[in-house]
Scaffold this motif. Structure first.
Motif: not given
Lengths: 276, 276
Positions: A58, A220, A60-61, A254-255
């Motif tokens: 996660d 998120n 990348f967020v 990606k986000y």
């Protein structure tokens, strides 16, 4: 066969627990307790003082949302400073912007950089880029010694305990304002509204005293407390909500999207109530 | 003094863990294993088959977002059906809309209703309202026997295991379309994009075959897996993104706002990629 689980208490009374494949490295550095753990659900993970910093699944967020919101807000971000962020994830995202000529990283703990390169190569892989200047040192001091220098400053710190405690003070924000050019922007991670509402309210109030445009946005992040992370942006001139469509160019994400660039500032009521 | 912690494995390899004050009630009902636990961080919590259903601290997010997005999208929602939702939280939010004349709740497990009234009175307190008709029964069968009857149907189910497995099928969505009036709207909770991306993709594909307007929206719920929950909305006529500002009226909320009504449909890229 016995199972090993890593539990992070995110508050005194609540935590997450992760099935461990393998402990890759643990070390008491000069500044904090560093652990690299390979987990079944989130892949390789970096913990500092028992808190999740990043995970392969996660990461990348956080890294996209720290970097792209200020970088697309600024019309020509050439000289960038990242305070903390020794894992290199923010730097990787910064370098996706062709205007960036130089990106300086100042992390107090060289061991974070060293072990991120070794165990998180997808995150740290761009730290060797010729545009990047990696310094092991005190971000607070580096800021204090800089003047009218940076277009964008990103504060990618741990929580306000341990070595990061100075990075959540009014004096630090004043130093950032001085280190930025006259149209500069800064962003800092400011924890979550469920367990640390007072921190968010305090930082916003402090930053507002110094920066004419101060806003909060969210993303998120499953491995961070409550899954709802906040970022405080302080800007001398440019409003992140008034970026023209032409400013956006395609980068691989990606986000982040240009639609989310604006939607991420629309807050749940109990969060916007913290900012009044 | 020893400490008691309740751990929910949200996936095979990841979980949350909660410090327990007191176990209020546990019971093997005819349908599932029911637990009411008083926790330090989230207050009273309802678990079914070991999964968090709701907590006093964060319940408002789920209940507001299930109810208000479809109810403000429909111009005159008079007759409402809630499938599942025996804790009464969605009903409480539904009744905030003055147009609502009747709200029917159909939950398969009367014990959920009974113990929610006892231990979650702030959530279940409106189940006695004269506009509410509480039925203990099979939501799938109730839908199958209804025709051209409801303005809005809300599916507040558990995950697609145990008694809720029928509520994630194409036949169920076709039944919902028949049970709705010609301009009806339905919404269902559809889990999270981090651990169950295939479920979201499948439900969206299935619902799209039946409803001309099908969309996904999200909300942050700390006690649900990944903290990012999704809701699938299927509408015969009204587009949730084309609600006029005049349609909104003031209701008391802690999460939902009219700005968030639109922003909650702006998805992170990896989530919108699931819907292609």
């Amino acid at each position: 066969m016995s199972e090993l689980w890593y539990t992070e208490k995110q508050t005194k009374n609540f935590g997450i627990t992760l099935k461990v494949k393998e402990t890759l490295h643990t070390e008491k550095t000069d500044f904090q307790y560093l652990e690299m753990i390979d987990t079944e659900e989130f892949g390789h993970m970096l913990f500092l003082d028992g808190m999740v910093m990043t995970s392969e699944k996660d990461e990348f967020v956080y890294h996209e949302m720290v970097a792209h919101v200020p970088l697309f807000t600024h019309p020509n971000p050439e000289n960038i400073l990242v305070v903390g962020g020794g894992d290199g994830g923010v730097i990787r995202e910064v370098l996706k912007h062709p205007q960036v000529k130089k990106a300086t990283l100042v992390d107090i703990d060289g061991k974070v950089i060293e072990y991120s390169k070794k165990y998180l190569p997808e995150i740290a892989g761009k730290l060797e880029d010729p545009r990047v200047d990696v310094k092991v040192g005190d971000g607070f001091m580096h800021i204090a010694q800089s003047e009218d220098e940076y277009d964008v400053i990103m504060v990618d710190s741990t929580e306000p305990v341990g070595p990061a405690v100075n990075l959540f003070t009014k004096g630090f924000y004043a130093g950032i304002a001085k280190a930025l050019k006259e149209d500069g922007i800064f962003v800092a991670q400011t924890d979550n509204p469920w367990f640390t509402p007072d921190l968010i309210a305090t930082v916003q109030r402090d930053v507002k005293e110094i920066f004419p445009i101060t806003k909060l946005y969210t993303a998120n992040i499953p491995t961070y407390p409550s899954g709802l992370w906040t970022f405080t942006i302080g800007s001398k001139k440019y409003d992140p909500l008034k970026v023209s469509d032409e400013r956006f160019h395609n980068i691989e994400t990606k986000y982040y999207t240009k639609e989310l660039h604006k939607a991420c500032f629309v807050l749940p009521k109990f969060v916007s109530d913290l900012l009044v």
